[in-house]
Design an enzyme around this catalytic site. Structure first.
Site, mmCIF file in Angstrom:
data_model
loop_
_atom_site.group_PDB
_atom_site.id
_atom_site.type_symbol
_atom_site.label_atom_id
_atom_site.label_comp_id
_atom_site.label_asym_id
_atom_site.label_seq_id
_atom_site.Cartn_x
_atom_site.Cartn_y
_atom_site.Cartn_z
ATOM 1 N N HIS A 310 -28.752 -22.551 -8.821
ATOM 2 C CA HIS A 310 -28.049 -22.468 -8.809
ATOM 3 C C HIS A 310 -26.944 -23.541 -8.185
ATOM 4 O O HIS A 310 -26.707 -24.301 -7.405
ATOM 5 C CB HIS A 310 -27.682 -21.160 -8.086
ATOM 6 C CG HIS A 310 -26.250 -20.300 -8.777
ATOM 7 N ND1 HIS A 310 -24.931 -20.653 -8.409
ATOM 8 C CD2 HIS A 310 -26.476 -19.413 -9.297
ATOM 9 C CE1 HIS A 310 -24.486 -19.807 -9.156
ATOM 10 N NE2 HIS A 310 -25.209 -18.726 -9.810
ATOM 11 N N ASP A 367 -31.102 -14.345 -12.888
ATOM 12 C CA ASP A 367 -32.068 -14.445 -14.024
ATOM 13 C C ASP A 367 -33.653 -14.219 -13.729
ATOM 14 O O ASP A 367 -34.130 -14.003 -14.393
ATOM 15 C CB ASP A 367 -31.963 -15.498 -14.570
ATOM 16 C CG ASP A 367 -30.513 -15.505 -15.675
ATOM 17 O OD1 ASP A 367 -29.881 -16.965 -15.082
ATOM 18 O OD2 ASP A 367 -29.949 -14.859 -16.137
#
Ligand code: SDX
Length: 433
Positions: A310, A367
């Site tokens: 991320h 996700d």
């Protein structure tokens, strides 16, 4: 935002020194305010991908990537695990406070009232091939929606804005469901005004003219939480896109349609589809989790461990933690033991003990588990990113409105450092080599 009078940054350029103000946010994040830099020094800053640059001051969402903290208007997302509905959280993000019972009832009634699409819009779905990607349809039809509501192009007051927001949040479900039905050659199912937000969406997705789909409570809770956890994430790629497009004075619908396009990318909202593809590839026996992780570490493979890493979280994405526990609890009740969940757990275990991922602070993101849950509640893979967009829409709307209210008429326009050809002349065709 407060200007820390005591502290200023000193910039030394050649023989000159420049004092730049330090600004400090309510969570004590600090920034060097460079608004006057170019006028005073002739210099700009360079930060490809904006990983070190703040584009605005915002009061909507706070993330601490090192601590794995995510709060909506100050409320930690962990506190949304129990009771609230997506409608509750959407109002909080857009208007800054949790709705009073009266506000909630009125907003919920608006979402019910606005669920239908103009019949003229329905025919536009017919223009798409059945294989059209649902995100393409979603972006196109959100823009088309603005053609049926010209009165919402200019939002002059809070009431108009509230109606535009409610229309968008309500109708995105109908557009998404119709896109799915179209892709399967199924008849459109009209919204049912007796159903609340999530059950109504699932009704439009899965009911048949002869048999209504009844949304199980477990599915309703899971999808509510997924939408809540996707609702906002400060200046991510798609939200920054919405703010950028809105800064030109483009209307709310056009700005959110642009957000859909940015979210579509596999490095952003499209990752949830890639995660499932990755898990299914491993499950099909094409390779073991260990082999896949090895590939993801190999630069030349161009393969990444989807759902990992991320730009901001250098710790666990708190949403991934919440979704992991939802998957553990729900899947056995919804779809029995899912081999993909086992593979996901194995991938996580391998990656979290591998120096490659540890050194780069790569952890599971939102996700990584969302796709497994969406699959378990019956959402087709090519609709995963559409679900992400339905969840993220209140965040986009909140940010569009915040920009409109705080920086109206200030178009966003980054600078660049030019590295191309220096001055040269045009060469007529007959004299070219
Ligand atoms: C979302 O911004 C948001 O807030 C987004 C989001 C939201 O709610 O809006 O949280 C939603 O988009 C989540 C992210 C979903 N994307 C994926 O899961 C795709 C896989 N992840 C990566 O592509 C990547 O981690 C990013 C794009 C998410 C973040 O990329 P960064 O921070 O820019 O990292 P990078 O590309 O600069 O990579 C740093 C290093 C590189 O290795 P080195 O060159 O240092 O040797 O880490 C490696 C990368 O190769 N790396 C990975 C990896 N992610 C980064 N290696 C293998 N697998 C990965 N997933």
């Amino acid at each position: 935002m407060s200007e820390s009078k005591a502290e200023q940054a000193t910039l030394i350029l050649g023989d000159s020194q420049y004092q730049l103000p330090i600004v400090e946010g309510s969570e004590h994040e600090r920034a060097i305010d460079i608004r006057t830099l170019r006028d005073r020094t002739g210099y700009i800053t360079l930060d490809p991908g904006y990983g070190n640059s703040g584009s605005c001051e915002s009061a909507i969402t706070f993330i601490d990537g090192e601590q794995g903290i995510l709060r909506y208007r100050g409320i930690p997302i962990e506190q949304f695990a129990g009771s609230p509905t997506f409608t509750d959280v959407a109002w909080l993000l857009i208007f800054g406070e949790l709705p009073t019972p009266a506000e909630y009832e009125e907003f919920s009634a608006d979402l019910t009232r606005f669920a239908n699409l103009d019949e003229g819009m329905k025919h536009q779905f017919e223009g798409f091939p059945r294989t059209a990607p649902p995100m393409a349809i979603l972006s196109a039809m959100i823009n088309a929606l603005s053609c049926f509501h010209p009165e919402l192009h200019e939002l002059e007051d809070l009431t108009q804005f509230r109606h535009a927001a409610a229309r968008l949040i309500s109708k995105i479900r109908t557009i998404a469901a119709y896109a799915f039905r179209k892709s399967r050659g199924l008849p459109y199912i009209y919204p049912d005004p007796s159903l609340k937000y999530v059950p109504n969406f699932m009704h439009m997705m899965f009911s048949q003219p002869y048999k209504q789909y009844i949304c199980p409570q477990l599915v309703r809770e899971a999808l509510n939480l997924i939408l809540i956890l996707h609702a906002d994430h400060e200046q991510n790629c798609s939200t920054s896109t919405v703010r950028m497009v809105g800064s030109s004075g483009a209307n709310l619908f056009a700005s959110c349609a642009a957000g859909v396009c940015a979210l579509w990318g596999p490095l952003h909202g499209g990752a949830n589809v890639e995660v499932l593809t990755m898990l299914e590839q491993i499950h099909a026996g094409n390779m073991t989790p260990e082999e896949y992780v090895k590939l993801a570490k190999d630069k030349d493979s161009k393969v990444r461990l989807m759902g990992f890493g991320h730009r901001v979280y250098k710790n666990f994405d708190p949403r991934a933690r919440m979704l992991a526990s939802v998957a553990e609890r729900l899947l056995p009740q919804l779809s029995g033991d899912d081999p993909l969940l086992e593979i996901a757990r194995r991938l996580e275990e391998i990656a979290l003990s591998d120096p490659y991922f540890i050194e780069r602070k790569l952890y599971p993101n939102v996700d990584f588990y969302s796709g497994i849950i969406l699959r378990a509640i019956g959402i087709p893979t090519n609709m995963f990113t559409v679900i992400f967009a339905i969840g993220r829409l209140p965040g986009w709307i909140a940010h569009w409105w915040e920009h409109d209210q705080t920086q109206r008429n200030k178009i966003a326009r980054p600078r660049q450092i030019y590295v191309g050809e220096t001055l040269r002349d045009y060469v007529p065709k007959e004299r070219r080599g």
